[in-house]
Each structure stands twice: as structure tokens, then as C-alpha cells.
Design an enzyme around this catalytic site. Structure first.
Site, PDB file in Angstrom:
ATOM      1  N   ARG A  82      33.298  58.525  26.949  1.00 50.79           N
ATOM      2  CA  ARG A  82      34.176  59.495  27.596  1.00 50.79           C
ATOM      3  C   ARG A  82      34.232  59.319  29.110  1.00 50.79           C
ATOM      4  O   ARG A  82      33.220  59.102  29.773  1.00 50.79           O
ATOM      5  CB  ARG A  82      33.769  60.917  27.231  1.00 50.79           C
ATOM      6  CG  ARG A  82      32.358  61.319  27.624  1.00 50.79           C
ATOM      7  CD  ARG A  82      32.022  62.701  27.035  1.00 50.79           C
ATOM      8  NE  ARG A  82      30.804  63.257  27.580  1.00 50.79           N
ATOM      9  CZ  ARG A  82      29.617  63.142  27.014  1.00 50.79           C
ATOM     10  NH1 ARG A  82      29.489  62.436  25.901  1.00 50.79           N
ATOM     11  NH2 ARG A  82      28.553  63.707  27.570  1.00 50.79           N
ATOM     12  N   HIS A 112      24.666  61.684  32.386  1.00 50.83           N
ATOM     13  CA  HIS A 112      25.996  61.779  32.991  1.00 50.83           C
ATOM     14  C   HIS A 112      26.180  60.849  34.187  1.00 50.83           C
ATOM     15  O   HIS A 112      27.304  60.575  34.584  1.00 50.83           O
ATOM     16  CB  HIS A 112      26.266  63.218  33.448  1.00 50.83           C
ATOM     17  CG  HIS A 112      26.191  64.227  32.346  1.00 50.83           C
ATOM     18  ND1 HIS A 112      27.173  64.358  31.388  1.00 50.83           N
ATOM     19  CD2 HIS A 112      25.236  65.145  32.044  1.00 50.83           C
ATOM     20  CE1 HIS A 112      26.842  65.323  30.541  1.00 50.83           C
ATOM     21  NE2 HIS A 112      25.676  65.806  30.919  1.00 50.83           N
ATOM     22  N   ARG A 140      29.187  59.285  25.246  1.00 49.39           N
ATOM     23  CA  ARG A 140      28.430  59.297  26.498  1.00 49.39           C
ATOM     24  C   ARG A 140      29.345  58.821  27.620  1.00 49.39           C
ATOM     25  O   ARG A 140      30.292  58.070  27.392  1.00 49.39           O
ATOM     26  CB  ARG A 140      27.225  58.360  26.391  1.00 49.39           C
ATOM     27  CG  ARG A 140      26.489  58.134  27.710  1.00 49.39           C
ATOM     28  CD  ARG A 140      25.310  57.192  27.569  1.00 49.39           C
ATOM     29  NE  ARG A 140      24.828  56.745  28.877  1.00 49.39           N
ATOM     30  CZ  ARG A 140      23.758  55.988  29.052  1.00 49.39           C
ATOM     31  NH1 ARG A 140      23.042  55.590  28.013  1.00 49.39           N
ATOM     32  NH2 ARG A 140      23.394  55.616  30.272  1.00 49.39           N
ATOM     33  N   HIS A 141      29.064  59.282  28.837  1.00 50.44           N
ATOM     34  CA  HIS A 141      29.743  58.754  30.024  1.00 50.44           C
ATOM     35  C   HIS A 141      29.144  57.375  30.322  1.00 50.44           C
ATOM     36  O   HIS A 141      28.085  57.258  30.949  1.00 50.44           O
ATOM     37  CB  HIS A 141      29.540  59.672  31.228  1.00 50.44           C
ATOM     38  CG  HIS A 141      30.241  60.987  31.117  1.00 50.44           C
ATOM     39  ND1 HIS A 141      31.610  61.091  31.057  1.00 50.44           N
ATOM     40  CD2 HIS A 141      29.770  62.259  31.061  1.00 50.44           C
ATOM     41  CE1 HIS A 141      31.957  62.364  30.972  1.00 50.44           C
ATOM     42  NE2 HIS A 141      30.856  63.090  30.965  1.00 50.44           N
ATOM     43  N   VAL A 142      29.797  56.332  29.878  1.00 50.60           N
ATOM     44  CA  VAL A 142      29.290  54.982  30.084  1.00 50.60           C
ATOM     45  C   VAL A 142      30.461  54.011  30.063  1.00 50.60           C
ATOM     46  O   VAL A 142      31.433  54.207  29.324  1.00 50.60           O
ATOM     47  CB  VAL A 142      28.249  54.603  28.993  1.00 50.60           C
ATOM     48  CG1 VAL A 142      28.872  54.577  27.609  1.00 50.60           C
ATOM     49  CG2 VAL A 142      27.557  53.289  29.319  1.00 50.60           C
TER      50      VAL A 142
END
Length: 375
Positions: A82, A112, A140-142
Site C-alpha cells: 500500500r 510504516h 505493508r507500506h513497502v
């Protein structure tokens, strides 16, 4: 002759009986096959009871060996890397409701601030994701992870982006003032931020080229699709083209937040075992009660001069955003959705409608009044 005739009659009777029996078995098998085919299509896969029976029959495939992997008739691995401030909290909230309803594993990482990974970290994360019991959805923010590079089965990738200026403004004010869940959130997220930075005017930040309002900080969306290569973080054509190629080669769907309901409808069509009935949940009063708390508060609109400067600095971001929108609309047409594209308002204000400034300022005033009533 009589003996021969009797033998032939007896043989004919035997063959007739065998043919009737065979015909009965053939017709029964055909009926079962037809019914199974209908059930398979109606359920978008084999009925659950058959999957469970097949799973337990195959548990000890080698007699006394290890647990045999469960084979699913639909994609069992979904990764949603995301993008920040692109509706991700809305989607995660929906996914929590869907996971309980459809019995899949939702793994939502709380990390994050670490989107760039070393090769060893990538390898460890991919291994952890791949060993999660299926069906699962990992989020996940990745930045994009290339599973095939590590000789691992490729999952289904999905994502959502939004107009780059809208995303930047949402992040700018969210870091300072939080959302409807409580203004104290911004203190938790940015405890070391001084007041002169927290209350810095957005126009000053842009026009005087503060680091937060300049590149490479503005080059934010493309690295999520370009990947983990160091050059992916440098604003330029190489990162842009790599991100485009990854969207085409690896992503089942990349939607745009401005058309969220169409995104949810497409996800429901493409991944029904994860997103079935998601649009009804999104429109339900129970969700609206929770979803309304995720909006950023105290947002202000930059003046037209600042917007124009911001747009020029985000040249590559807008090229990628327009590319994704085009691909998204192509997918909509292939699926048969008739709803038309909804242009971003800030994007239009920069390029076409300078008279929109007054309208945006009116909206800003309404948001401020609503925030005051809420608090």
C-alpha cells in the site's frame, strides 16, 4: 442350426443386458460431471466440502511425510504494498471485515517507515510472506518486491494510487494534525516536530522550496512500483519506465482512489474469494461509521502559483498517474463497467480551471467548520 441359433440369441441377450448396465453407468457419470461443473462455476471454484476432503486426504501424501501443501482453485497469495495516503487505511479496514467473513488470513504490517530494504531483508520478508497459510493477503507500506528474483512463486499484486498533489497535501497535513480519530495522533506520530514547522504555511513551504515540498521528497508514488533498486528513488525516466513495466508485468490491478467504488467492484470481480460483497460493506452504515474517522483534518489548499510549481516538480509522478489511470480504464472496459472517469479536481485546477480556486476555498471553509463542530 437350432443350437447355433440358441447360442446367438443367448449372446444377444447378454450383450443387451451389459449395454443397458453400461449405458446406465455412463449416463450417471455424465450427470454427476454436469452437476459438478455447474457447482464449480457457481462457486467460482470447487465446493468447500470437496476442498476440505481433498485437503485432509492429501495431508499425509507420503504416508508419514510432512503436511502436503493445500492446492487452491483460486489465487491464494495476494500482496498489497500500500502507498501512503492513498486510501490504504480505508482498504485495510474493509479487509479486516472481509477476512472474518471469507475466512482468509490478513497480515497487516505495523511497519510504516521502512519501505526500502536490503537484499537480505527482502529475502527474509519474501520467505515470511510465502510461508503464510493460504489463502492470505499481506499488506505493508513497502516498495515493490520482486518474488521471482528470489526464485519464489509470484503472488497476486494489487495497489491503489491517487492524484499526486492530493496525496502530497493529505500527507502534509496528516503529519501535522492527524485525522478525525483525534488531533492528539499527530503528537504521537511527530513528537519532535517544532511548532514553527508544524504550522508552516503550505504556500511558503512550496514557493520557498523547503525540503518537504521539493524533490526527492515529492518523488513518492513511483518507487512503490519501481522496486528496491537505488535508482528507483531518483526522479527520472528510468524509474518511471521501470514502474510502468512492473505494473504491466506483475500487478493484477492498480486502481485510482478518485474512482474507489469502481476499484472495489473490479476487485470483487477479479478476486471474489477475498473481496466478494466488498462494495456493499463499503456502503453499509456500520462501515461508514468507522470509515469517516480516517479523513485528514485541517487541510488547506495552496494558491494557484504554488499548485503550478508543485505540478512541475511532480512531472514524473503525473506521467505515472496518468499511465495508471489509462490502464485502469482499459480494465474497466474489458470487465464491462460503464462508469466514466472522474478527473481529479486539483489536477484540473492547475491545468484548466483557474476559477476553481474559489470553489476549493469554499470547501476548505466547510471542512474547517465541520472539524470545529466535531471537536
Amino acid at each position: 442350426m437350432r443350437i447355433r441359433s440358441r447360442r446367438e440369441n443367448w449372446l444377444a441377450v447378454v450383450l443387451l443386458r451389459i449395454s443397458r448396465r453400461d449405458l446406465f453407468f455412463c449416463l450417471t457419470a455424465l450427470l454427476i460431471f454436469c452437476l459438478g461443473s455447474v457447482l464449480y462455476q457457481l462457486n467460482s471454484g470447487a465446493p468447500k466440502i470437496l476442498l476440505d476432503v481433498g485437503y485432509y486426504l492429501g495431508r499425509f501424501a507420503g504416508g508419514h511425510g510432512s503436511l502436503a501443501p493445500r492446492v487452491l482453485p483460486f489465487p491464494g497469495q495476494v500482496v498489497y504494498n500500500r502507498v501512503g495516503k492513498c486510501g490504504s487505511r480505508t482498504i485495510v479496514l474493509l479487509l479486516r471485515m472481509l477476512a472474518d467473513r471469507h475466512q482468509f488470513t490478513l497480515v497487516s504490517s505495523d511497519i510504516h517507515n521502512k519501505t526500502r530494504l536490503t537484499k537480505r531483508e527482502q529475502e527474509n520478508l519474501i520467505r515470511n510472506i510465502s510461508t503464510t497459510p493460504q489463502p492470505f493477503l499481506y499488506t505493508r507500506h513497502v516498495h515493490f518486491l520482486n518474488f521471482s528474483r528470489f526464485r519464489t512463486d509470484e503472488p497476486v499484486h494489487i495497489n491503489i494510487i491517487r492524484d499526486p498533489i492530493n496525496r502530497f497535501l493529505s500527507n502534509y497535513f496528516f503529519r501535522r494534525f492527524g485525522d478525525w480519530r483525534g488531533e492528539e495522533n499527530h503528537v504521537v506520530r511527530t513528537p519532535t516536530m517544532k511548532d514553527d514547522e508544524r504550522y508552516l504555511d503550505i504556500n511558503t513551504c512550496i514557493l520557498e522550496s523547503y525540503p518537504e515540498c521539493s524533490n526527492p521528497r515529492l518523488f513518492y508514488i513511483i518507487p512503490y512500483f519501481c522496486g528496491q533498486h537505488p535508482q528507483c528513488r531518483e526522479p527520472g525516466l528510468w524509474a518511471l519506465e521501470t514502474a510502468k513495466r512492473n505494473v504491466l508485468d506483475h500487478y493484477l490491478l492498480v486502481g485510482v482512489l478518485e474512482e474507489l467504488e469502481d476499484v472495489l467492484l473490479l476487485l470483487e470481480r477479479l478476486l471474489p474469494h477475498f473481496f466478494s460483497d466488498v462494495l456493499n460493506i463499503y456502503k453499509s452504515p456500520e462501515y461508514r461509521k468507522l470509515g469517516n474517522m480516517t479523513g485528514t483534518v485541517r487541510k488547506q489548499t495552496p494558491n494557484l502559483e504554488a499548485l503550478q510549481v508543485l505540478y512541475e516538480r511532480m512531472e514524473y509522478e503525473y506521467k505515472f498517474y496518468n499511465f495508471v489511470k489509462t490502464q485502469f480504464h482499459l480494465t474497466k472496459r474489458k470487465i464491462g463497467l460503464r462508469s466514466g472517469p472522474k478527473p481529479s479536481r486539483l489536477y484540473s485546477s492547475v491545468l484548466q480551471r483557474k476559477d476553481l480556486q474559489e470553489e476549493l476555498e469554499e470547501e476548505e471553509t466547510e471542512d474547517s467548520l465541520e472539524w470545529t463542530e466535531h471537536t
